[in-house]
Design an enzyme around this catalytic site. Structure first.
Site, PDB file in Angstrom:
ATOM      1  N   TYR A  49     -25.194 -80.705  22.133  1.00 25.33           N
ATOM      2  CA  TYR A  49     -24.207 -81.383  21.410  1.00 25.33           C
ATOM      3  C   TYR A  49     -23.737 -82.431  22.692  1.00 25.33           C
ATOM      4  O   TYR A  49     -22.801 -82.135  23.539  1.00 25.33           O
ATOM      5  CB  TYR A  49     -22.963 -80.207  21.444  1.00 25.33           C
TER       6      TYR A  49
ATOM      7  N   PHE B   7     -21.234 -74.545   9.556  1.00 29.32           N
ATOM      8  CA  PHE B   7     -20.760 -75.391   8.765  1.00 29.32           C
ATOM      9  C   PHE B   7     -19.768 -74.584   7.752  1.00 29.32           C
ATOM     10  O   PHE B   7     -20.085 -74.294   6.329  1.00 29.32           O
ATOM     11  CB  PHE B   7     -21.847 -75.742   7.630  1.00 29.32           C
ATOM     12  N   PRO B   8     -18.883 -73.966   8.330  1.00 28.85           N
ATOM     13  CA  PRO B   8     -17.991 -72.984   7.270  1.00 28.85           C
ATOM     14  C   PRO B   8     -17.194 -73.744   6.449  1.00 28.85           C
ATOM     15  O   PRO B   8     -16.601 -73.328   5.488  1.00 28.85           O
ATOM     16  CB  PRO B   8     -17.176 -72.128   8.510  1.00 28.85           C
ATOM     17  N   LEU B   9     -17.097 -75.168   6.633  1.00 26.54           N
ATOM     18  CA  LEU B   9     -16.360 -76.004   5.702  1.00 26.54           C
ATOM     19  C   LEU B   9     -17.070 -76.884   4.933  1.00 26.54           C
ATOM     20  O   LEU B   9     -16.684 -77.763   4.390  1.00 26.54           O
ATOM     21  CB  LEU B   9     -15.484 -76.850   6.700  1.00 26.54           C
ATOM     22  N   GLY B  10     -18.511 -76.752   4.773  1.00 29.35           N
ATOM     23  CA  GLY B  10     -19.492 -77.204   4.042  1.00 29.35           C
ATOM     24  C   GLY B  10     -20.372 -78.105   4.774  1.00 29.35           C
ATOM     25  O   GLY B  10     -21.454 -78.170   4.140  1.00 29.35           O
ATOM     26  N   GLY B  11     -19.972 -78.520   5.842  1.00 27.58           N
ATOM     27  CA  GLY B  11     -21.061 -79.373   6.784  1.00 27.58           C
ATOM     28  C   GLY B  11     -20.951 -80.687   6.565  1.00 27.58           C
ATOM     29  O   GLY B  11     -20.731 -81.663   7.476  1.00 27.58           O
ATOM     30  N   PHE B  12     -21.173 -81.101   5.210  1.00 31.79           N
ATOM     31  CA  PHE B  12     -21.179 -82.515   4.986  1.00 31.79           C
ATOM     32  C   PHE B  12     -20.135 -82.955   4.006  1.00 31.79           C
ATOM     33  O   PHE B  12     -20.310 -83.677   2.931  1.00 31.79           O
ATOM     34  CB  PHE B  12     -22.497 -82.697   4.372  1.00 31.79           C
TER      35      PHE B  12
END
Length: 295
Positions: A63, A215-220
Site C-alpha cells: 500500500y 471492499f465493504p463499501l463495494g470497492g468500485f
C-alpha cells in the site's frame, strides 16, 4: 441477517478488537492512478481513528504511492503504539517499482523477506495478524496454498507472527491452511449487496474465525440503490453508513475495515457502528442481495 449488536470480537482467542476497524489502503492514494494524498491529513486520520476507539488497522507493505507508504504513515502517526492496538497486514502479492498495483505473486522463498519488510516499516518486533493473499481480484482459484502458508506458519512458530489469516481464498484453500496452522481471520471480497461469500462467512462464524471483508463499501463505487437510500433516510445516515451497519448486522464474526483519507468520512464510518437497523431494514437489504429491485 440476524441484527447482532455485538461490539467486539476476539481474534485468535486473545486479541479483542472493536468490530469497526480501519483499512489503510487509501491513505497514500484515494484512487488507482490518482495523485498522492496529503501526508499530514493521513497522519491526522490515523490519530483520530485511534481517538475514536479504532483498535484494528489493516495494512500491507504494497500500500504505497510515490513516496507515501501506509506502513510508514502508521508508524509515524501512532508509534509508540498504544496498548491493545492490533495491526494486520498481508503478504503474497508482488508489486514492483512503477507498478500502480500488484501484478503477480511473490515466490515462496520471498515471503519471509516481505514479512520482515512489514516489521521494519511498522517498527514492530512481532506482527499481530498476517494474511496470506494469493491471487488478484479474479474469483479465488483452487491452486494449493500449502507451501506458502507453511512459511508463515513457521514464522508464527518463531514468534515473529502472532496470528495467521488468509485472504481471497476458497473454502478448499481455507481447509488446506487450517490443516497446517490455526487461522484467525479470513479476508474475502464481500459487501451486503454482493453476498457470494455467504457460505464462507457462515463457516467462519461456526469455527470462531473472524471475517473481515475487503471492499465493504463495494470497492468500485458505493452501490446506487433506492432501497439503500430509503434506509439511510430513515436513520439520518449515509448509504455508506448503512452498508457498514448492515455488514456488522450479518454476523458477530464480521469485522468492518473501511478505508478513507478523509477525516469527515472517518467520523461517519466509525459512527456507523452505532446504527441499529430494524428488521424491516435488514429484510430490505436481503432483498437487494437476492436480486434486482421490484416494485
Amino acid at each position: 441477517m440476524n441484527g447482532t449488536n455485538e461490539k467486539y470480537w476476539t481474534l485468535g482467542g486473545d486479541l479483542r478488537v472493536a468490530r469497526m476497524g480501519f483499512g489503510a489502503m487509501r491513505l497514500p492514494v484515494s484512487a488507482l492512478g490518482g495523485p498522492a494524498n496529503d501526508r499530514e491529513t493521513g497522519l491526522a486520520v490515523l490519530r483520530r481513528a485511534v481517538e475514536l476507539g479504532v483498535d484494528h488497522i489493516d495494512t500491507a507493505a504494497f500500500y504505497y504511492h510515490d513516496d507515501l507508504s501506509a506502513n510508514d504513515m502508521i508508524r509515524e502517526a501512532l508509534s509508540p503504539y498504544p496498548d491493545g492496538l492490533v495491526i494486520a497486514t498481508k503478504v503474497g502479492p508482488r508489486r514492483d517499482p512503477g507498478d500502480p498495483m500488484p501484478t503477480g505473486q511473490l515466490e515462496t522463498g520471498e515471503l519471509r523477506a516481505e514479512v520482515e519488510r512489514n516489521l521494519r516499516e511498522l517498527g514492530r518486533d512481532t506482527l499481530d495478524l498476517v494474511y496470506l493473499r494469493p491471487g488478484g481480484l479474479e474469483p479465488p482459484g483452487e491452486d494449493s496454498i500449502a507451501e506458502r502458508f507453511a512459511v508463515l506458519a513457521g514464522l508464527r512458530e518463531e514468534g515473529i507472527i502472532r496470528h495467521l489469516g488468509v485472504s481471497h481464498v476458497s473454502a478448499a484453500q481455507l481447509d488446506e491452511a487450517r490443516a497446517i496452522a490455526p487461522v484467525a481471520a479470513v479476508q474475502n471480497w464481500f459487501d451486503v449487496t454482493r453476498p457470494q461469500d455467504t457460505a464462507m462467512l457462515a463457516l467462519c462464524a461456526r469455527e470462531g474465525i473472524a471475517y473481515a471483508p475487503f471492499f465493504p463499501l463495494g470497492g468500485f463505487g458505493i452501490p446506487d440503490h433506492p432501497r439503500l437510500k430509503e434506509i439511510a433516510g430513515r436513520h439520518g445516515a449515509t448509504v455508506a453508513q448503512i452498508l457498514l451497519a448492515g455488514l456488522l448486522a450479518l454476523s458477530p464474526a464480521t469485522l468492518a475495515i473501511p478505508g478513507t483519507s478523509s477525516l469527515e468520512h472517518l467520523e461517519e464510518n466509525v459512527a456507523a457502528a452505532g446504527i441499529r437497523l430494524t428488521g424491516e431494514d435488514l429484510a430490505a437489504i436481503d432483498g437487494i442481495a437476492a436480486g434486482p429491485d421490484t416494485p
